[in-house]
Each structure stands twice: as structure tokens, then as C-alpha cells.
Design a protein around this motif. Structure first.
Motif, PDB file in Angstrom:
ATOM      1  N   LEU A  27     -10.492   3.755  -9.397  1.00  0.00           N
ATOM      2  CA  LEU A  27     -10.797   2.770  -8.215  1.00  0.00           C
ATOM      3  C   LEU A  27     -12.068   2.147  -8.247  1.00  0.00           C
ATOM      4  CD1 LEU A  27      -8.551   4.327  -5.272  1.00  0.00           C
ATOM      5  CD2 LEU A  27      -8.057   2.710  -7.225  1.00  0.00           C
ATOM      6  N   ASP A  28     -13.060   3.008  -8.872  1.00  0.00           N
ATOM      7  CA  ASP A  28     -14.529   2.242  -8.938  1.00  0.00           C
ATOM      8  C   ASP A  28     -14.667   1.073  -9.784  1.00  0.00           C
ATOM      9  OD1 ASP A  28     -13.965   3.878 -11.159  1.00  0.00           O
ATOM     10  OD2 ASP A  28     -16.175   4.564 -11.312  1.00  0.00           O
ATOM     11  N   GLY A  30      -7.975  -9.697  -2.039  1.00  0.00           N
ATOM     12  CA  GLY A  30      -7.276 -11.058  -1.765  1.00  0.00           C
ATOM     13  C   GLY A  30      -5.929 -10.514  -1.136  1.00  0.00           C
ATOM     14  N   ARG A  31      -4.897 -11.315  -1.701  1.00  0.00           N
ATOM     15  CA  ARG A  31      -3.473 -11.415  -1.440  1.00  0.00           C
ATOM     16  C   ARG A  31      -2.650 -10.043  -1.352  1.00  0.00           C
ATOM     17  NH1 ARG A  31       1.595 -13.726  -4.766  1.00  0.00           N
ATOM     18  NH2 ARG A  31       2.982 -13.900  -2.896  1.00  0.00           N
ATOM     19  N   VAL A  32      -2.109  -9.423  -0.493  1.00  0.00           N
ATOM     20  CA  VAL A  32      -1.469  -8.115  -0.477  1.00  0.00           C
ATOM     21  C   VAL A  32      -0.058  -8.381  -0.540  1.00  0.00           C
ATOM     22  CG1 VAL A  32      -0.898  -5.663   0.140  1.00  0.00           C
ATOM     23  CG2 VAL A  32      -3.568  -7.118   0.467  1.00  0.00           C
ATOM     24  N   VAL A  33       1.045  -8.034  -1.514  1.00  0.00           N
ATOM     25  CA  VAL A  33       2.284  -8.093  -1.558  1.00  0.00           C
ATOM     26  C   VAL A  33       2.869  -6.873  -1.540  1.00  0.00           C
ATOM     27  CG1 VAL A  33       4.241  -9.464  -2.654  1.00  0.00           C
ATOM     28  CG2 VAL A  33       1.973 -10.302  -2.611  1.00  0.00           C
ATOM     29  N   ALA A  34       4.058  -6.541  -1.020  1.00  0.00           N
ATOM     30  CA  ALA A  34       4.874  -5.428  -0.813  1.00  0.00           C
ATOM     31  C   ALA A  34       6.131  -5.923  -1.538  1.00  0.00           C
ATOM     32  CB  ALA A  34       4.989  -4.887   0.317  1.00  0.00           C
ATOM     33  N   VAL A  35       6.522  -5.539  -2.612  1.00  0.00           N
ATOM     34  CA  VAL A  35       8.033  -5.882  -3.239  1.00  0.00           C
ATOM     35  C   VAL A  35       8.823  -4.659  -3.249  1.00  0.00           C
ATOM     36  CG1 VAL A  35       8.883  -6.525  -5.254  1.00  0.00           C
ATOM     37  CG2 VAL A  35       6.497  -7.245  -4.903  1.00  0.00           C
ATOM     38  N   LEU A  36       9.784  -4.701  -2.310  1.00  0.00           N
ATOM     39  CA  LEU A  36      10.550  -3.650  -1.876  1.00  0.00           C
ATOM     40  C   LEU A  36      12.161  -4.195  -2.151  1.00  0.00           C
ATOM     41  CD1 LEU A  36       8.671  -2.881   1.648  1.00  0.00           C
ATOM     42  CD2 LEU A  36       8.170  -1.981  -0.683  1.00  0.00           C
ATOM     43  N   GLY A  37      12.813  -2.822  -2.275  1.00  0.00           N
ATOM     44  CA  GLY A  37      14.342  -3.193  -2.703  1.00  0.00           C
ATOM     45  C   GLY A  37      14.739  -1.683  -3.269  1.00  0.00           C
ATOM     46  N   PRO A  38      15.822  -1.729  -3.621  1.00  0.00           N
ATOM     47  CA  PRO A  38      16.546  -0.531  -4.158  1.00  0.00           C
ATOM     48  C   PRO A  38      16.274  -0.204  -5.554  1.00  0.00           C
ATOM     49  CG  PRO A  38      18.155  -2.300  -3.935  1.00  0.00           C
ATOM     50  CD  PRO A  38      17.192  -2.798  -3.055  1.00  0.00           C
ATOM     51  N   ALA A  52      -6.622   0.941  -1.754  1.00  0.00           N
ATOM     52  CA  ALA A  52      -7.161   0.603  -3.117  1.00  0.00           C
ATOM     53  C   ALA A  52      -6.629  -1.056  -3.316  1.00  0.00           C
ATOM     54  CB  ALA A  52      -6.120   1.171  -4.162  1.00  0.00           C
ATOM     55  N   ARG A  53      -7.464  -1.804  -3.531  1.00  0.00           N
ATOM     56  CA  ARG A  53      -7.233  -3.307  -3.530  1.00  0.00           C
ATOM     57  C   ARG A  53      -7.669  -4.015  -4.894  1.00  0.00           C
ATOM     58  NH1 ARG A  53      -4.745  -1.634  -0.007  1.00  0.00           N
ATOM     59  NH2 ARG A  53      -4.418  -2.228   2.281  1.00  0.00           N
ATOM     60  N   PHE A  81      -6.046  -7.817 -10.318  1.00  0.00           N
ATOM     61  CA  PHE A  81      -4.811  -7.359  -9.855  1.00  0.00           C
ATOM     62  C   PHE A  81      -4.719  -5.935  -9.889  1.00  0.00           C
ATOM     63  CE2 PHE A  81      -0.477  -5.994 -10.664  1.00  0.00           C
ATOM     64  CZ  PHE A  81       0.349  -6.840  -9.833  1.00  0.00           C
ATOM     65  N   LEU A  82      -4.315  -5.489  -8.726  1.00  0.00           N
ATOM     66  CA  LEU A  82      -4.037  -4.056  -8.691  1.00  0.00           C
ATOM     67  C   LEU A  82      -2.601  -3.507  -7.955  1.00  0.00           C
ATOM     68  CD1 LEU A  82      -6.245  -0.938  -7.510  1.00  0.00           C
ATOM     69  CD2 LEU A  82      -4.217  -1.168  -6.355  1.00  0.00           C
ATOM     70  N   ALA A  83      -1.646  -2.751  -8.797  1.00  0.00           N
ATOM     71  CA  ALA A  83      -0.460  -2.433  -8.415  1.00  0.00           C
ATOM     72  C   ALA A  83      -0.234  -0.777  -8.202  1.00  0.00           C
ATOM     73  CB  ALA A  83       0.607  -3.140  -8.937  1.00  0.00           C
TER      74      ALA A  83
END
Length: 844
Positions: free
Chosen positions: A92-93, A13-21, A123-124, A98-100
Motif C-alpha cells: 500500500l506504500d 478519487g472515485r470509490v465504487v462498490a461492485v456488488l452481486g452474486p 486502501a485507495r 486504480f486499486l481494487a
């Protein structure tokens, strides 16, 4: 041609990238999101972080709901809903909602990057996937994962550059960063001496040891942390300031300067949540470039241009096919093939072993060989020993039993169950046991894997605890840490002195107090010694004041003067304690008293000590040199007599007659009687005080003359009872001052020298029968050979007649050590021996 697997579409489903310092709450957000789903999995870059967050999630969901999977540790309840893993160990099997993956920018890491890249691409989670990391990777994620959504997280606190400071001037709650164990140890030693101690964090430490060291810092037992860049990845600590003690690191190939994102990642450990932090350097590094500072402060770094990649669609028909598939080229330019990883290098090495290759037949055997090659060498050296270990493991697993031999495993593990040795030995042993912990977590490889998991865990814990203890012993001085902290706070220190002189401050023994001298329990002149001295000075003010009062009231017999010019005190606080020394004073009989420069005494107290010892010194000189002081204070002498008395006193009781012959000739009969009453002898060659020949008087005169002349002590005084000694080790003026004028090679006591001169003059005049040479030698306590040298030094010549008779005659010339003057008629020469003899008889 091996086909490289790459699926930019991905699944789920949804793929999110949470980025920052750093310090933006990314990990906290991911865990909250995961726990909002029915099932979830999160991968961390370090076993340490996986364990830390596992404990956190267990506290929320309970042990039955959470699994921990790392290379060295597996906690698997029957039906877990949440999986906390290292990135390499993510199963991963297992399908999860939810995967992070944390620290996704490590896709660019040259060693481990291919693992992170594989997770990014493949990986999802079924419902939601989240990648956490630095925004330097944003353009590449956007290109490789088209459906991704981006969330940018601002840093909670400000990070500010504060310039450079000396290592020993860093503020409390600082982390010092270097890039080798040698540098870390050296800096930790310096901080221990100056500030009482520091925690130490190295990548080679086990998670248990690292946690224990961080725990010391977090608990406030120490205010400093010295670490490698291991702290740059996810360690959450209360650090206010990060100081770079090195700005160059070895990257596996060559030394190179840190890149701006690396500086930012490490410096970002400063500050916590809403509290601001600072970063800087030590004085060895100097100032950072303004451009670098600006980029770190504003979190503006160059974006990544490519990610490390290794083919994950491997072929296992033969070892050759496996190697070929590992060397496949990336499918797109944004991916670069990683340099050969440790498992790849191990496979290449084992492929050269004919015995191993003979056993690697068929797809299951090749897959097994690849699993064996992935056993890590935590020492990070990939030595031949590790390769041989992997080969032996593979041979056992391919044997009919299909498992490792229990006795062999027991022997290998038992070698590591030892806690003796230094820090490096324990670090190496922990690295070995971690490898066996990894092996024990391969259930199919062992008959009783649970037993070996427990056994290796116990050994690792034991070694980790021993290593923590060694690090603490070496780099933390709790005594100094307590004192430094109390001194910095300005609080009063509680201190005292035990009966044996041991000084105790705030419950810690800090040294010994001998009189007024504090001897710190630390290397002389070290930073630690200075800190202990500061603490003792503050804690012992009342004690020192009491000792000064006691010294002032001591009787004279409490003090003594050594032949080295040291004044010592024997009283309530010890015996023979050195408190002062003699120095050159206004006159030879009035030396200066110089109190020892004790740091615990202030100037007023030092002056009081000096005043009391000066009184004692005057009394001591007066008692020991009483005849000289009587002469100094004599009254009723005529002018010539007063002049001679003054010079005798200045000469410490001995005065050569020749320079003052005219004054002697001018003495009246009353003066001569007065001198006789004062103990002054008008000898042939010297005026002297026979009473000063006592050993105590000789020793004190030697000390006073030497101190007044500024010469080295102790002086070479004659042994008691000796009337002559070799005239070496000091100038003639010294021997004369102590009553032993030189004659030839000998220094002869003046009364014996005078007796010898009288005897020789009688013989020269023929007024007495000849005295045998042995008898003459006996007068001055020498042998016949020395007698000849002494008489020659006095100006006598020896002649032997045909009948063997020996006669001595004094040469008319001056003594060799006196300047020549124009000759005068003998009848008018007051210095002629016969004239002196007449004077002697007249005096008698």
C-alpha cells in the motif's frame, strides 16, 4: 490508551462498490477498469486467484508491466505498472491510479476479516478505487465509506435447486462439497468405484496441485469434483451442479450449520457465464429447507451486521505496547475486534520466552519481532514446533550477522525435499515448504534470497506434482472412467480375450475370462466390479457365443466330474474350468445339471450348456455304474424279481434283505438264475452287486446319493482298497448306499460283511471248525477290539469256556437298530440265522 485508526473519509478519487452474486463478471470488470488506467493494483483472497489473474494480465500487457506479490511468491520487474497481489500482501506504500479488492464481504470473516476491513477503510487508488463482492455488505460499506458509488451486477445465469440424489446418481459435471479431508477422501473413493474417478480440491493443497486437479476436471478426464468449500472462492470451472454432501462445518470452535450466504457462495459455482446451473444435496443430507432454497435461488441474504477489525495503528516501543495496541477496541459499533489471529497468538507465546524478550529491545527489534510472528503456519495448527521455529528465526536475525544461518536453513529445507509417503504426508510437507517459501521472500533475512526462493519453489513444485500423482492414482481410475463414459453413451465397446484369458476392453485390461466366467480386476461385488462386468458383457458377446458352440461340439473326454459335484471343462479355453454343478434331480441316478450362474450367459446359452452336460452326465453314470444300469433295463423278470430289481437300483446297488425277505423267499429258480447272471448276490443280510465295489463306482454312488439328499459335499468315501472304515461323518443310509453298511462303529464293505456273516453262522451251527478271532478280524480289515464291536453290532454274543474256548452265539432279539415285534416260534421265523443259512444253501 491506544488510539484506534479509523478514517471514514479516506483519500483518493472515485470509490465504487461492485456488488452481486457469483457469476456476475465482477472480477472481469475490475481488471478491465484497471488496465484502462496508467497504473493499478488488485488484491485477491487467494494466492491461486492472484496467480491465475496475473497470467491473464501478463497475456495482455506483457511480463515487464506486471508484478505478482503474494506471501510466498514475488515476481517484480524493474518498473511494473500493474500489481496483482493477495489482499494481505498488497504494497500500500505504492501509489497507483486504480486499486481494487476482491471478495470484500470477507471483511466479516472471523480469521482474515480484519485485513479486508483495513483495505476497505484505508486502501485507495489515486483516481479510482473498486471493491468487489456480495451485496450483503452494502449497508456497512455505505456507512463506513460515505462517498462510495454502488454498481449492482445481476447473475448471468439462473441457479435452481434440484433436490437430493444418491452420491452415485449425481449427473456428470457435478461438484460434491464436504468440509473435512476425511469426508472428501471417502466420497472420492466411492465415486471412483462407481464412476471411474474424480478430481479432489482441498484448502490444504498447494496452488500447483489444486490447479492440476482442476485441470483434470476441466479437460474432461473425469466428470466429478469432490471438494471442501475451497471451491467457493473464485475457482472458475465448468460445473453444472453443486451437491452438498454435508451441510454442517466446524468453524474453529464448534460444528455449525452453513449459513444461507455460504450456501449461496458455494452453490454459485454451478453454471458458467450464460449457462444455468443447479444445486442440491446428497441423500445423507436430505432436502434443504424451502426458505433456504428460496433465498439461494433469489440471492436474498441477510445483510452483514458487523465487520471484523483489528487496530492497524500499532505501537512498537516494546512488546507490551505492541500487544496492547493489538487489543485495542473498535472505534464504532459496526466493527468488532477479531478473535486473536495466528500472528497475535504467536506474539503472545514468544512474549513468554525470556531469551526472545531480552532481544526485543527498541522499536526496530519489536517491529522485526512482529514481522517474524507473521510468518504463517500453513498447517493451520499453530503448534509449539512453529512457535519454536519463529523464536529461532528471531534469534538468528538479532545476532550480529543479522541473517538466518545458511547451514541451518539448508538443513530445514533439505528435510522436506522428499516425495515418498502417502497423501497426508505430502500435504504436511507442502505446508512446511510453503512456510519456508514465505521466509525466502524476505530478502533482508537471507544472504542469498534468490537462491532460496528458487530452491523452495522447486521443492514445492516437486511435492505438488507428487501429491497430484498420488491423488490421481487413488481417486481416478482411467480405465473405469473410459468404460463408464462409453457405456453411458451407448456406443459399442471393442473387446477381446488374450491367449492367457485376459479380457481387454477399449484398450484397458478389465479382468480374466475362465470358460464363461468373467473375473473382474476389481474387488468382488464392488461397484467397480459391476461396471467392468457390464463392459465385458457388452464387449464379449461374440466370444461367449463362440465358446458355447465349442462346448456343444466337444467330445466326452473334455468333461470331468469332481467329488464336489462340479462339472469341469478342459478344452480350447483352458483346463479344468468349472462350468456347472450337480443338483437334486428326479431320481438318484438322474441328477440335475445346474450351469454356473455366469453373468455373460443369457438364458438360451445357459440351456444349451445344460443340455450338452446332461448328455455327458447320463453317459458317465451309465459307464461307471454299468451293472446297475443292466439291472435297471433287465427284461423277463417276474413280478417279485422286478420289485427287488427296482429297489436295488433305487438303493444304488445295495438292499437290506430283512425288509424284503418275503419277496426273496418268493423268487423262483429262474429269477435266481437271472439275478446271478445280472451280478446280483443274495447275501445273508443284503442283496448287492459285487461289481460296484470298485472305487470309481463307490465314489459316484456317494456323490449321487449326497446330491439327491441335498447334503454337503464332498462325501466321506472310503480310500481305495479299504474294506471297512469308521462309520462317522455320514448317516447309516449313506454308507449302505455306497455298499458299506454299518455294523457297530464300522462301515464294512457289503461283500466282506456277507462273508463274515456266513462264517459266523457256520460256527454258530457247528458246521465248521472254529475260526480264530484274528482270522475273522482279517476278513473285514480290523483289529481284535473293532471285531468285537462289529460282531456285537451284528447281534452276536461272545462266551469263553473254562478251558479258554471262545464261542459266539447270535442273540434271539432283534438288532438294536430295528423295532421290536412279537416273537414267533423259531421254526416259523424266516429271519432266523439258520433259516437264512438254509436259504443260502438253497440258492447255491
Amino acid at each position: 490508551m491506544v488510539e484506534a485508526r479509523y478514517d471514514p473519509s479516506g483519500v483518493g478519487g472515485r470509490v465504487v462498490a461492485v456488488l452481486g452474486p457469483t457469476n456476475t463478471g465482477k472480477t472481469h470488470l475490475a481488471i478491465e477498469r484497471m488496465l484502462g488506467h496508467r497504473t493499478g493494483m488488485i488484491g485477491f483472497p487467494l494466492r491461486l486467484l492472484a496467480r491465475e489473474n496475473y497470467e491473464r494480465i501478463v497475456g495482455i500487457k506483457g511480463k515487464a508491466k506486471v508484478a505478482l506479490v503474494t506471501g510466498e511468491e514475488k515476481i517484480l520487474p524493474p518498473h511494473p505498472d500493474y500489481w496483482v497481489c493477495t489482499v494481505e500482501s498488497m504494497p500500500l506504500d505504492r501509489a497507483v491510479d486504480f486499486l481494487a479488492v476482491d471478495e470484500i464481504q470477507l471483511c466479516a470473516d472471523p480469521e482474515r476479516g480484519h485485513i479486508f476491513t483495513d483495505r476497505l477503510l484505508n486502501a485507495r487508488g489515486l483516481v479510482e478505487t473498486m471493491f468487489l463482492g456480495s451485496d450483503t455488505i452494502q449497508p456497512l460499506i455505505r456507512k463506513l465509506v460515505p462517498r462510495v458509488e454502488f454498481i449492482t451486477r445481476p447473475r448471468f445465469s439462473q441457479l435452481t435447486y434440484s433436490g437430493y440424489k444418491k452420491l452415485t446418481r449425481l449427473p456428470p459435471r457435478s461438484a460434491v462439497v464436504a468440509f473435512s479431508a476425511t469426508d472428501v477422501y471417502a466420497m472420492a473413493e466411492l465415486i471412483r468405484r462407481q464412476r471411474g474417478g474424480t478430481a479432489v480440491v482441498l484448502g490444504a493443497l498447494s496452488p500447483r496441485t489444486r490447479n492440476a486437479q482442476v485441470g483434470l476436471y476441466q479437460a474432461g478426464e473425469v466428470d466429478y469434483l469432490v471438494a471442501t468449500d475451497a471451491i467457493g472462492m473464485g475457482l472458475n470451472m465448468d460445473v453444472d451442479h453443486v451437491a452438498f454432501a454435508r451441510i454442517v462445518k466446524f468453524d474453529g470452535f464448534a460444528p455449525r450449520r452453513l449459513r444461507a450466504p455460504e450456501v449461496g457462495q458455494i452453490a454459485g459455482r454451478a453454471g458458467r457465464h450464460m449457462r444455468d446451473g443447479t444445486f442440491g444435496t446428497t441423500d445423507e443430507v436430505g432436502e434443504l429447507e424451502p426458505e433456504l432454497v428460496d433465498r439461494v435461488e433469489n440471492h436474498e441474504f441477510d445483510t452483514l451486521k458487523a465487520l471484523s477489525w483489528r487496530n492497524s495503528a500499532l505501537r512498537f516501543e516494546t512488546p507490551g505496547f505492541l500487544l496492547q495496541s493489538l487489543e485495542a477496541r473498535p472505534p464504532i459499533p459496526e466493527l468488532i475486534r477479531t478473535r486473536d489471529a495466528d500472528d497475535h497468538l504467536a506474539l503472545q507465546a514468544l512474549a513468554r520466552d525470556p531469551e526472545v524478550m531480552a532481544l526485543a529491545k527498541g522499536k526496530p527489534a519489536v517491529q522485526l519481532l512482529w514481522e517474524v510472528c507473521q510468518v504463517p503456519d500453513f498447517r493451520k495448527v499453530l503448534s509449539d514446533a512453529h512457535t519454536r521455529l519463529l523464536g529461532q528465526i528471531f534469534r538468528y536475525l538479532r545476532a550480529p550477522a543479522g541473517r538466518l544461518d545458511e547451514d541451518w536453513v539448508a538443513k530445514q529445507v533439505a528435510r522436506l525435499d522428499r516425495t515418498e509417503g502417502d497423501i497426508d504426508a505430502l500435504v504436511a510437507r507442502i505446508a512446511h515448504i510453503r512456510t519456508w517459501t514465505y521466509i525466502s521472500n524476505r530478502p533482508a533475512w537471507l544472504k542469498d534470497p534468490v537462491h532460496w526462493q528458487e530452491r523452495t519453489r522447486v521443492i514445492e513444485d516437486k511435492l505438488s506434482d507428487a501429491l497430484h500423482e498420488r491423488l490421481t492414482q487413488r481417486f481416478i481410475d482411467r480405465r473405469s472412467a473410459t468404460l463408464v463414459r462409453t457405456l453411458a453413451d451407448g456406443r459399442a465397446l471393442m473387446g477381446g480375450v488374450r491367449a492367457d484369458g485376459e479380457v481387454v476392453v477399449e484398450g484397458h485390461a478389465v479382468g480374466q475370462l475362465e470358460g464363461f466366467r468373467f473375473i473382474p480386476d476389481a474387488p468382488d461385488r464392488s461397484d467397480e466390479a459391476r461396471a467392468l462386468l457390464t463392459a465385458a458383457r457388452r464387449a464379449l458377446r461374440d466370444e461367449i457365443a463362440n465358446r458355447v458352440r465349442t462346448l456343444e461340439n466337444e467330445p466326452d473326454d473334455a468333461f470331468a466330474l469332481g467329488e464336489d459335484g462340479v462339472l469341469s471343462w478342459s478344452g480350447s479355453f483352458g483346463r479344468g474350468i468349472a462350468v456347472a454343478r450337480l443338483g437334486a434331480g428326479p431320481s438318484v441316478l438322474a441328477p440335475a445339471v445346474v450351469p454356473n450362474a455366469e453373468a455373460l450367459l443369457d438364458q438360451a446359452q445357459s440351456d444349451r450348456v445344460r443340455a450338452r452336460l446332461e448328455v455327458w452326465m447320463r453317459s458317465h453314470v451309465a459307464a461307471t455304474l454299468k451293472p446297475l444300469l443292466r439291472l435297471h433295463e433287465a427284461e423277463g423278470l417276474s413280478g417279485p424279481a422286478r420289485g427287488l430289481a427296482f429297489q436295488l437300483v433305487e438303493g444304488l446297488g445295495v438292499l437290506a434283505r430283512k425288509p424284503v425277505a418275503a419277496m426273496v423267499e418268493g423268487l423262483s429258480r429262474e429269477d435266481r438264475k437271472a439275478f446271478h447272471a445280472l451280478g446280483v448276490r443274495l447275501g445273508v443280510t443284503h442283496l448287492y452287486l459285487p461289481a460296484l465295489a470298485k472305487p470309481a463306482a463307490v465314489g459316484l454312488r456317494a456323490l449321487l446319493w449326497t446330491v439327491h439328499q441335498g447334503r454337503a459335499l464332498p462325501a466321506p468315501t472310503p480310500p481305495p482298497g479299504r474294506v471297512s472304515v469308521a462309520g462317522e461323518g455320514a448317516p447309516p443310509a449313506f454308507w449302505e448306499a455306497i455298499g458299506y453298511p454299518t455294523a457297530g462303529p464300522r462301515a464294512v464293505r457289503v461283500d466282506m460283511l456277507d462273508r463274515l456273516e456266513v462264517e459266523m453262522m457256520k460256527q454258530s451251527k457247528g458246521e465248521a471248525p472254529p475260526v480264530a478271532e484274528p482270522a475273522l478280524a482279517q476278513i473285514i480289515g480290523v483289529g481284535a477290539e473293532d471285531l468285537l464291536a462289529v460282531l456285537a453290532g451284528l447281534g452276536y454274543t461272545r462266551s469263553v469256556a473254562e478251558d479258554g474256548a471262545v464261542t459266539w452265539r447270535r442273540r434271539r432279539s432283534k438288532r438294536p437298530d430295528t423295532p421290536r415285534r412279537p416273537k414267533k416260534a423259531p421254526s416259523h421265523n424266516a429271519d432266523h440265522p439258520f433259516a437264512k443259512l438254509r436259504q443260502l444253501h438253497g440258492a447255491g
